[in-house]
Write a protein that holds these residues in place. Structure first.
Motif, PDB file in Angstrom:
ATOM      1  N   TYR A  41       0.867  -1.184   0.000  1.00  0.00           N
ATOM      2  CA  TYR A  41       0.000   0.000   0.000  1.00  0.00           C
ATOM      3  C   TYR A  41       0.898   1.226   0.000  1.00  0.00           C
ATOM      4  N   PRO A  42       0.668   2.247  -0.756  1.00  0.00           N
ATOM      5  CA  PRO A  42      -0.486   2.580  -1.570  1.00  0.00           C
ATOM      6  C   PRO A  42      -0.371   2.169  -3.043  1.00  0.00           C
ATOM      7  N   ARG A  43       0.669   1.428  -3.410  1.00  0.00           N
ATOM      8  CA  ARG A  43       0.752   0.987  -4.805  1.00  0.00           C
ATOM      9  C   ARG A  43      -0.336  -0.040  -5.108  1.00  0.00           C
ATOM     10  N   GLU A  44      -0.774  -0.785  -4.099  1.00  0.00           N
ATOM     11  CA  GLU A  44      -1.864  -1.754  -4.243  1.00  0.00           C
ATOM     12  C   GLU A  44      -3.005  -1.341  -3.327  1.00  0.00           C
ATOM     13  N   PRO A  45      -4.245  -1.582  -3.733  1.00  0.00           N
ATOM     14  CA  PRO A  45      -5.390  -1.145  -2.925  1.00  0.00           C
ATOM     15  C   PRO A  45      -5.518  -1.939  -1.626  1.00  0.00           C
ATOM     16  N   PRO A  46      -6.188  -1.347  -0.652  1.00  0.00           N
ATOM     17  CA  PRO A  46      -6.440  -2.091   0.587  1.00  0.00           C
ATOM     18  C   PRO A  46      -7.469  -3.196   0.342  1.00  0.00           C
ATOM     19  N   LEU A  47      -7.418  -4.225   1.178  1.00  0.00           N
ATOM     20  CA  LEU A  47      -8.486  -5.232   1.193  1.00  0.00           C
ATOM     21  C   LEU A  47      -9.579  -4.671   2.085  1.00  0.00           C
ATOM     22  N   ILE A  48     -10.813  -4.739   1.608  1.00  0.00           N
ATOM     23  CA  ILE A  48     -11.922  -4.150   2.367  1.00  0.00           C
ATOM     24  C   ILE A  48     -13.015  -5.185   2.559  1.00  0.00           C
ATOM     25  N   HIS A  49     -13.497  -5.285   3.790  1.00  0.00           N
ATOM     26  CA  HIS A  49     -14.604  -6.171   4.153  1.00  0.00           C
ATOM     27  C   HIS A  49     -15.672  -5.358   4.881  1.00  0.00           C
ATOM     28  N   PHE A  50     -16.916  -5.609   4.555  1.00  0.00           N
ATOM     29  CA  PHE A  50     -18.009  -5.100   5.380  1.00  0.00           C
ATOM     30  C   PHE A  50     -18.114  -6.000   6.602  1.00  0.00           C
ATOM     31  N   VAL A  51     -18.239  -5.406   7.768  1.00  0.00           N
ATOM     32  CA  VAL A  51     -18.557  -6.141   8.996  1.00  0.00           C
ATOM     33  C   VAL A  51     -20.074  -6.233   9.089  1.00  0.00           C
ATOM     34  N   SER A  52     -20.723  -5.118   8.803  1.00  0.00           N
ATOM     35  CA  SER A  52     -22.185  -5.069   8.757  1.00  0.00           C
ATOM     36  C   SER A  52     -22.648  -5.790   7.499  1.00  0.00           C
ATOM     37  N   GLN A  53     -23.670  -6.630   7.659  1.00  0.00           N
ATOM     38  CA  GLN A  53     -24.187  -7.323   6.475  1.00  0.00           C
ATOM     39  C   GLN A  53     -24.828  -6.318   5.528  1.00  0.00           C
ATOM     40  N   ILE A  54     -24.601  -6.564   4.240  1.00  0.00           N
ATOM     41  CA  ILE A  54     -25.142  -5.683   3.214  1.00  0.00           C
ATOM     42  C   ILE A  54     -25.440  -6.518   1.975  1.00  0.00           C
ATOM     43  N   ASN A  55     -26.523  -6.192   1.309  1.00  0.00           N
ATOM     44  CA  ASN A  55     -26.871  -6.827   0.045  1.00  0.00           C
ATOM     45  C   ASN A  55     -26.416  -5.876  -1.051  1.00  0.00           C
ATOM     46  N   LEU A  56     -25.280  -6.189  -1.666  1.00  0.00           N
ATOM     47  CA  LEU A  56     -24.683  -5.307  -2.657  1.00  0.00           C
ATOM     48  C   LEU A  56     -23.886  -6.153  -3.642  1.00  0.00           C
ATOM     49  N   PRO A  57     -24.117  -5.977  -4.946  1.00  0.00           N
ATOM     50  CA  PRO A  57     -23.318  -6.736  -5.917  1.00  0.00           C
ATOM     51  C   PRO A  57     -21.830  -6.444  -5.686  1.00  0.00           C
ATOM     52  N   GLY A  58     -21.027  -7.474  -5.769  1.00  0.00           N
ATOM     53  CA  GLY A  58     -19.599  -7.289  -5.575  1.00  0.00           C
ATOM     54  C   GLY A  58     -19.155  -7.410  -4.132  1.00  0.00           C
ATOM     55  N   VAL A  59     -20.092  -7.711  -3.232  1.00  0.00           N
ATOM     56  CA  VAL A  59     -19.742  -7.957  -1.834  1.00  0.00           C
ATOM     57  C   VAL A  59     -20.071  -9.414  -1.542  1.00  0.00           C
ATOM     58  N   ASN A  60     -19.058 -10.165  -1.124  1.00  0.00           N
ATOM     59  CA  ASN A  60     -19.231 -11.580  -0.831  1.00  0.00           C
ATOM     60  C   ASN A  60     -20.215 -11.735   0.330  1.00  0.00           C
ATOM     61  N   GLN A  61     -21.260 -12.520   0.125  1.00  0.00           N
ATOM     62  CA  GLN A  61     -22.316 -12.672   1.130  1.00  0.00           C
ATOM     63  C   GLN A  61     -21.933 -13.584   2.284  1.00  0.00           C
ATOM     64  N   THR A  62     -20.759 -14.228   2.197  1.00  0.00           N
ATOM     65  CA  THR A  62     -20.286 -15.080   3.289  1.00  0.00           C
ATOM     66  C   THR A  62     -19.404 -14.307   4.265  1.00  0.00           C
ATOM     67  N   ASP A  63     -18.493 -13.492   3.708  1.00  0.00           N
ATOM     68  CA  ASP A  63     -17.529 -12.818   4.586  1.00  0.00           C
ATOM     69  C   ASP A  63     -17.493 -11.296   4.433  1.00  0.00           C
ATOM     70  N   GLY A  64     -18.304 -10.726   3.537  1.00  0.00           N
ATOM     71  CA  GLY A  64     -18.368  -9.280   3.384  1.00  0.00           C
ATOM     72  C   GLY A  64     -17.242  -8.660   2.574  1.00  0.00           C
ATOM     73  N   LYS A  65     -16.403  -9.482   1.956  1.00  0.00           N
ATOM     74  CA  LYS A  65     -15.270  -8.944   1.194  1.00  0.00           C
ATOM     75  C   LYS A  65     -15.766  -8.191  -0.037  1.00  0.00           C
ATOM     76  N   VAL A  66     -15.212  -6.990  -0.237  1.00  0.00           N
ATOM     77  CA  VAL A  66     -15.562  -6.171  -1.390  1.00  0.00           C
ATOM     78  C   VAL A  66     -14.692  -6.599  -2.566  1.00  0.00           C
ATOM     79  N   ASP A  67     -15.321  -6.961  -3.660  1.00  0.00           N
ATOM     80  CA  ASP A  67     -14.603  -7.327  -4.881  1.00  0.00           C
ATOM     81  C   ASP A  67     -14.006  -6.062  -5.479  1.00  0.00           C
ATOM     82  N   ARG A  68     -12.704  -6.077  -5.671  1.00  0.00           N
ATOM     83  CA  ARG A  68     -12.014  -4.893  -6.210  1.00  0.00           C
ATOM     84  C   ARG A  68     -12.562  -4.476  -7.572  1.00  0.00           C
ATOM     85  N   ASN A  69     -13.067  -5.417  -8.327  1.00  0.00           N
ATOM     86  CA  ASN A  69     -13.571  -5.091  -9.660  1.00  0.00           C
ATOM     87  C   ASN A  69     -14.940  -4.412  -9.627  1.00  0.00           C
ATOM     88  N   ALA A  70     -15.612  -4.437  -8.497  1.00  0.00           N
ATOM     89  CA  ALA A  70     -16.954  -3.857  -8.395  1.00  0.00           C
ATOM     90  C   ALA A  70     -16.916  -2.338  -8.191  1.00  0.00           C
TER      91      ALA A  70
END
Length: 156
Positions: A70-99
């Motif tokens: 970092y900052p040459r590579e993006p941070p890994l980001i996870h939602f702790v709060s559950q959210i229904n959002l395309p590109g967010v893994n529904q098992t662990d909340g990980k945000v897909d970098r491509n989304a």
């Protein structure tokens, strides 16, 4: 001519100072998960849900990890709060970098910034990532959401 890059820890110290002083965007906040984390790797973030949709009046908690590149590579980001959002893994909340555009384009932007002087506002920061995620949430504001306060199992 190449421009000197700011060392990782200097950049993260500047981000920490901005986050702690509340100098950033009002709809997002962030800080170190553990004040004793001398490597400034693990961060927490908060996004206030955008108005006029299913996210309104909700507060979403996130975890961010700034790896050694970092900052040459993006941070890994996870939602702790559950959210229904395309590109967010529904098992662990990980945000897909491509989304999310800024995460998807992070490396390209970092390469461009390495060749050219930095703009006034840093386009590659934890704050920029949180703001981009909030904007992405706004684009999907009509999706039904899990009950408020629910968290992914790994964070319960």
């Amino acid at each position: 001519m190449a421009v000197a890059q700011v060392p990782r820890n200097f950049k993260l110290l500047a981000e920490l100072e901005k986050g702690e002083k509340g100098m950033g965007a009002g709809a997002c906040s962030y800080g170190l998960e553990d004040p004793e984390d001398i490597f400034m790797t693990h961060w927490t973030g908060t996004i206030w849900g955008p108005p006029h949709g299913q996210h309104e009046n909700r507060i979403y908690e996130l975890k961010m990890e700034c790896g050694p590149n970092y900052p040459r590579e993006p941070p890994l980001i996870h939602f702790v709060s559950q959210i229904n959002l395309p590109g967010v893994n529904q098992t662990d909340g990980k945000v897909d970098r491509n989304a999310v555009a800024v995460l998807r384009d992070w490396t390209r932007i970092a390469n461009e910034l390495a060749k050219n002087p930095r703009p006034k506002e840093d386009p590659l920061s934890l704050e920029a990532a949180l703001i981009a995620i909030r904007k992405y949430m706004e684009e999907h504001k009509k999706l039904p959401q899990p009950p408020e306060g629910s968290k992914y199992a790994m964070y319960k």
